[in-house]
Design an enzyme around this catalytic site. Structure first.
Site, short mmCIF file in Angstrom:
data_model
loop_
_atom_site.label_atom_id
_atom_site.label_comp_id
_atom_site.label_asym_id
_atom_site.label_seq_id
_atom_site.Cartn_x
_atom_site.Cartn_y
_atom_site.Cartn_z
N LYS A 48 0.83 -1.21 0.00
CA LYS A 48 0.00 0.00 0.00
C LYS A 48 0.86 1.25 0.00
O LYS A 48 0.46 2.28 -0.53
CB LYS A 48 -0.95 0.01 1.19
CG LYS A 48 -2.06 -0.99 1.03
CD LYS A 48 -3.33 -0.54 1.71
CE LYS A 48 -4.43 -1.54 1.41
NZ LYS A 48 -5.50 -1.52 2.38
N LYS B 18 -5.72 -10.41 -5.88
CA LYS B 18 -6.90 -10.45 -5.03
C LYS B 18 -7.90 -9.35 -5.41
O LYS B 18 -7.48 -8.24 -5.75
CB LYS B 18 -6.45 -10.24 -3.57
CG LYS B 18 -7.50 -10.55 -2.54
CD LYS B 18 -7.11 -10.00 -1.19
CE LYS B 18 -7.38 -8.51 -1.12
NZ LYS B 18 -7.88 -8.00 0.16
N LYS C 92 -10.90 -3.44 -3.02
CA LYS C 92 -11.77 -2.26 -3.09
C LYS C 92 -11.05 -1.11 -3.77
O LYS C 92 -11.64 -0.38 -4.55
CB LYS C 92 -12.17 -1.82 -1.67
CG LYS C 92 -13.08 -2.79 -0.96
CD LYS C 92 -13.61 -2.17 0.31
CE LYS C 92 -13.00 -2.58 1.59
NZ LYS C 92 -11.81 -2.65 2.13
N1 TRP Z 1 -7.29 -4.65 8.17
C1 TRP Z 1 -8.65 -5.07 7.90
C2 TRP Z 1 -8.94 -4.81 6.40
O1 TRP Z 1 -8.12 -4.36 5.69
C3 TRP Z 1 -9.64 -4.30 8.72
C4 TRP Z 1 -9.45 -4.44 10.19
C5 TRP Z 1 -9.08 -3.47 11.05
C6 TRP Z 1 -9.62 -5.65 10.95
N2 TRP Z 1 -9.03 -3.96 12.32
C7 TRP Z 1 -9.34 -5.28 12.28
C8 TRP Z 1 -9.98 -6.96 10.62
C9 TRP Z 1 -9.43 -6.24 13.32
C10 TRP Z 1 -10.05 -7.90 11.65
C11 TRP Z 1 -9.76 -7.54 12.99
O2 TRP Z 1 -10.05 -5.00 5.95
#
Ligand code: TRP
Length: 358
Positions: free
Chosen positions: A118, A203, A206
């Site tokens: 990213k 993958k 979004k």
């Molecule tokens: N990083 C996850 C994503 O990109 C989102 C996310 C933030 C998350 N905090 C989390 C997922 C805690 C599971 C648990 O979509």
């Protein structure tokens, strides 16, 4: 493990871009299927969306977060069975996030694959924000706040859950005691990694979908548009499906989508599609996807037409989450030798009920 004896699950999705069938198959449908069995805490990670400010600048994160909560419900998450909330409605996440940042070595953060990839998408000339580097520490706060037993996420997030486990252990050993429980990943198996329709080696994402129209099917796309995207999906240069050789990634992806949405197996697909023309496979996938989207969108409209109810559900979720988060934050503050965060709530509005004050 919670008082009711059920294991606790925590998961979320970052509020960047529109949710797509990859999010539905890899995460949301799994949460919905498990909600009788587990105590679910499901949220929208809007604070995480700020880690690439270039992507969210100029759009309303608040509107996006509400849209995602409404979609969770439209996809079958019951707001009474599961606790649904927006991350920024529970300020303890940011507070615990700071403690996590302090307990996490920079070298761990620099190893994050998401940071490396990213960081390249973000406008590097303007400088990648420190928030992108600290992203996994805030994610650890999200998870550890609720003593989650399981974290059901797609494959791309497994590394972050691994890091959460390391951060929990490191915090516990630095500050003594057993403040944090070490969680496990709950893996989906097939479907945990739905690939892009235009490029089945990457993958479904979004942020890519925002730039490339044929990449994904968004849950709120008109069913006709979804059908077109599927009919144009990349397969390979063969005319028909053949199970004799390894399947092309695009064909494998279409079959996975179909099998996950209909609850069927690869053996069943083999019987049905071996030797079939790609057009026939795509038609079958398009029918199932269009039908699923139609149902989700009808429920989504009902939910978003009743704004006062949605607002009530958001408050209810935030209150339930805060009742637990405030206690855990107080425990973590104490472990670090800080004064109790509860002091700040005296005389100030506190989202939880009086008995839940920390
Ligand atoms: N990083 C996850 C994503 O990109 C989102 C996310 C933030 C998350 N905090 C989390 C997922 C805690 C599971 C648990 O979509």
């Amino acid at each position: 493990m919670t008082s009711a004896g059920r294991k606790r699950v925590l998961s979320g999705i970052t509020a960047t871009g529109r949710l797509h069938i990859g999010n539905y198959i890899g995460a949301i449908s799994l949460w919905a299927d498990n909600q009788d069995q587990y105590e679910n805490f499901l949220f929208v990670a809007d604070l995480h969306a700020l880690t690439i400010p270039e992507v969210v600048a100029g759009e309303s994160l608040r509107a996006r977060a509400e849209e995602i909560i409404a979609l969770y419900i439209a996809c079958g998450i019951d707001p009474d069975l599961s606790t649904l909330f927006v991350q920024s409605d529970v300020p303890e996440h940011a507070q615990l996030g700071w403690l996590m940042i302090c307990a996490t070595p920079v070298s761990w953060l620099e190893r994050s694959t998401q940071f490396k990839t990213k960081g390249k998408i973000a406008d590097v000339d303007a400088g990648v924000g420190a928030g992108l580097l600290c992203y996994p520490a805030l994610q650890a706060a999200d998870i550890l706040m609720y003593d989650a037993d399981y974290v059901p996420v797609g494959e791309d997030q497994h590394q972050h859950v691994e890091m959460t486990r390391d951060i929990a252990r490191r915090f516990n050993s630095l500050f003594g005691g057993t403040t944090f429980k070490v969680p496990d990943v709950l893996a989906r198996g097939p479907g945990s990694r739905i690939m892009g329709l235009d490029d089945p080696t990457a993958k479904m994402s979004k942020s890519v979908a925002a730039r490339q129209p044929g990449h994904a099917v968004a849950l709120l796309d008109p069913p006709d548009r979804a059908r077109k995207a599927i009919m144009r999906a990349v397969t390979d240069s063969q005319p028909a499906v053949s199970f004799d050789a390894p399947l092309a990634p695009g064909v494998d992806n279409l079959l996975t989508i179909l099998e996950c949405l209909t609850g069927t197996t690869r053996a069943h697909s083999r019987e049905r599609f071996d030797g079939a023309r790609y057009g026939a496979l795509k038609d079958a996938v398009a029918d199932v996807v269009a039908e699923r989207l139609t149902g989700i969108q009808a429920r989504y409209r009902e939910i978003t037409d009743d704004r006062p109810r949605l607002a009530r559900l958001l408050t209810q979720g935030a209150e339930r989450a805060r009742a637990i988060a405030a206690r855990k934050l107080a425990q973590a503050y104490r472990a670090c030798g800080l004064r109790s965060p509860a002091r700040h709530y005296h005389g100030l509005p506190f989202a939880g009920s009086a008995k839940d004050r920390p």
